[in-house]
Write a protein that holds these residues in place. Structure first.
Motif, PDB file in Angstrom:
ATOM      1  N   UNK A  34      -3.689  -0.384  10.445  1.00 41.55           N
ATOM      2  CA  UNK A  34      -3.156  -1.730  10.683  1.00 41.55           C
ATOM      3  C   UNK A  34      -1.642  -1.652  10.593  1.00 41.55           C
ATOM      4  N   UNK A  35      -0.973  -2.748  10.909  1.00 43.06           N
ATOM      5  CA  UNK A  35       0.483  -2.811  10.841  1.00 43.06           C
ATOM      6  C   UNK A  35       0.912  -3.891   9.859  1.00 43.06           C
TER       7      UNK A  35
ATOM      8  N   UNK B  99       5.338  -1.112   9.088  1.00 40.51           N
ATOM      9  CA  UNK B  99       4.728  -0.018   8.343  1.00 40.51           C
ATOM     10  C   UNK B  99       3.274   0.085   8.759  1.00 40.51           C
ATOM     11  N   UNK B 100       2.822   1.289   9.028  1.00 42.29           N
ATOM     12  CA  UNK B 100       1.421   1.510   9.351  1.00 42.29           C
ATOM     13  C   UNK B 100       0.661   1.691   8.041  1.00 42.29           C
TER      14      UNK B 100
ATOM     15  N   UNK C  35       0.829  -1.194   0.000  1.00 41.16           N
ATOM     16  CA  UNK C  35       0.000   0.000   0.000  1.00 41.16           C
ATOM     17  C   UNK C  35       0.869   1.251   0.000  1.00 41.16           C
ATOM     18  N   UNK C  36       0.573   2.192  -0.883  1.00 41.42           N
ATOM     19  CA  UNK C  36       1.353   3.418  -0.977  1.00 41.42           C
ATOM     20  C   UNK C  36       0.939   4.455   0.060  1.00 41.42           C
TER      21      UNK C  36
ATOM     22  N   UNK D 117       3.732  -9.922   7.509  1.00 40.69           N
ATOM     23  CA  UNK D 117       2.543 -10.136   8.330  1.00 40.69           C
ATOM     24  C   UNK D 117       1.780  -8.819   8.423  1.00 40.69           C
ATOM     25  N   UNK D 118       0.525  -8.832   7.980  1.00 39.01           N
ATOM     26  CA  UNK D 118      -0.351  -7.674   8.103  1.00 39.01           C
ATOM     27  C   UNK D 118      -1.398  -8.019   9.138  1.00 39.01           C
ATOM     28  N   UNK D 119      -1.548  -7.126  10.146  1.00 36.84           N
ATOM     29  CA  UNK D 119      -2.495  -7.403  11.222  1.00 36.84           C
ATOM     30  C   UNK D 119      -3.222  -6.130  11.622  1.00 36.84           C
ATOM     31  N   UNK D 120      -4.492  -6.284  11.983  1.00 34.68           N
ATOM     32  CA  UNK D 120      -5.321  -5.155  12.382  1.00 34.68           C
ATOM     33  C   UNK D 120      -5.906  -5.431  13.765  1.00 34.68           C
ATOM     34  N   UNK D 121      -5.637  -4.563  14.739  1.00 37.24           N
ATOM     35  CA  UNK D 121      -6.192  -4.760  16.073  1.00 37.24           C
ATOM     36  C   UNK D 121      -7.684  -4.434  16.148  1.00 37.24           C
ATOM     37  N   UNK D 122      -8.205  -3.666  15.201  1.00 37.89           N
ATOM     38  CA  UNK D 122      -9.608  -3.265  15.220  1.00 37.89           C
ATOM     39  C   UNK D 122     -10.540  -4.403  14.835  1.00 37.89           C
TER      40      UNK D 122
END
Length: 77
Positions: free
Chosen positions: A35-36, A24-25, A9-10, A47-52
């Motif tokens: 997300x991170x 990267x956020x 993602x840019x 690894x892409x993860x979203x706490x929401x």
């Protein structure tokens, strides 16, 4: 052939290094909140993860293949 690096993602908000991983956020691809994305160089993983929304996607940084994925609200066909 598209590589995973081309698909990053840019809309990056911030970048920092934690334990030999670049973090990267980004916007969550599932819910759109922050997300991170962790680039784990030694393991060749992203690894892409979203706490929401509890979204998780782990891919191989060399092949782009999905190792593990969990996305609540997205149904498999």
């Amino acid at each position: 052939m598209k590589t995973l690096q081309n698909l990053v993602d840019t809309k990056m908000f911030s970048t920092h290094v934690v334990d030999a991983a670049t973090v990267i956020e980004v916007c969550c691809p599932n819910c759109g909140s922050c997300a991170e994305r962790h680039h784990l160089e030694s393991e060749h993983l992203i690894r892409t993860q979203c706490p929401t929304c509890d979204y998780l996607m782990i891919t191989c940084s060399q092949t782009g293949k999905v190792i593990e994925a969990y996305a609540p609200g997205i149904f498999a066909r």
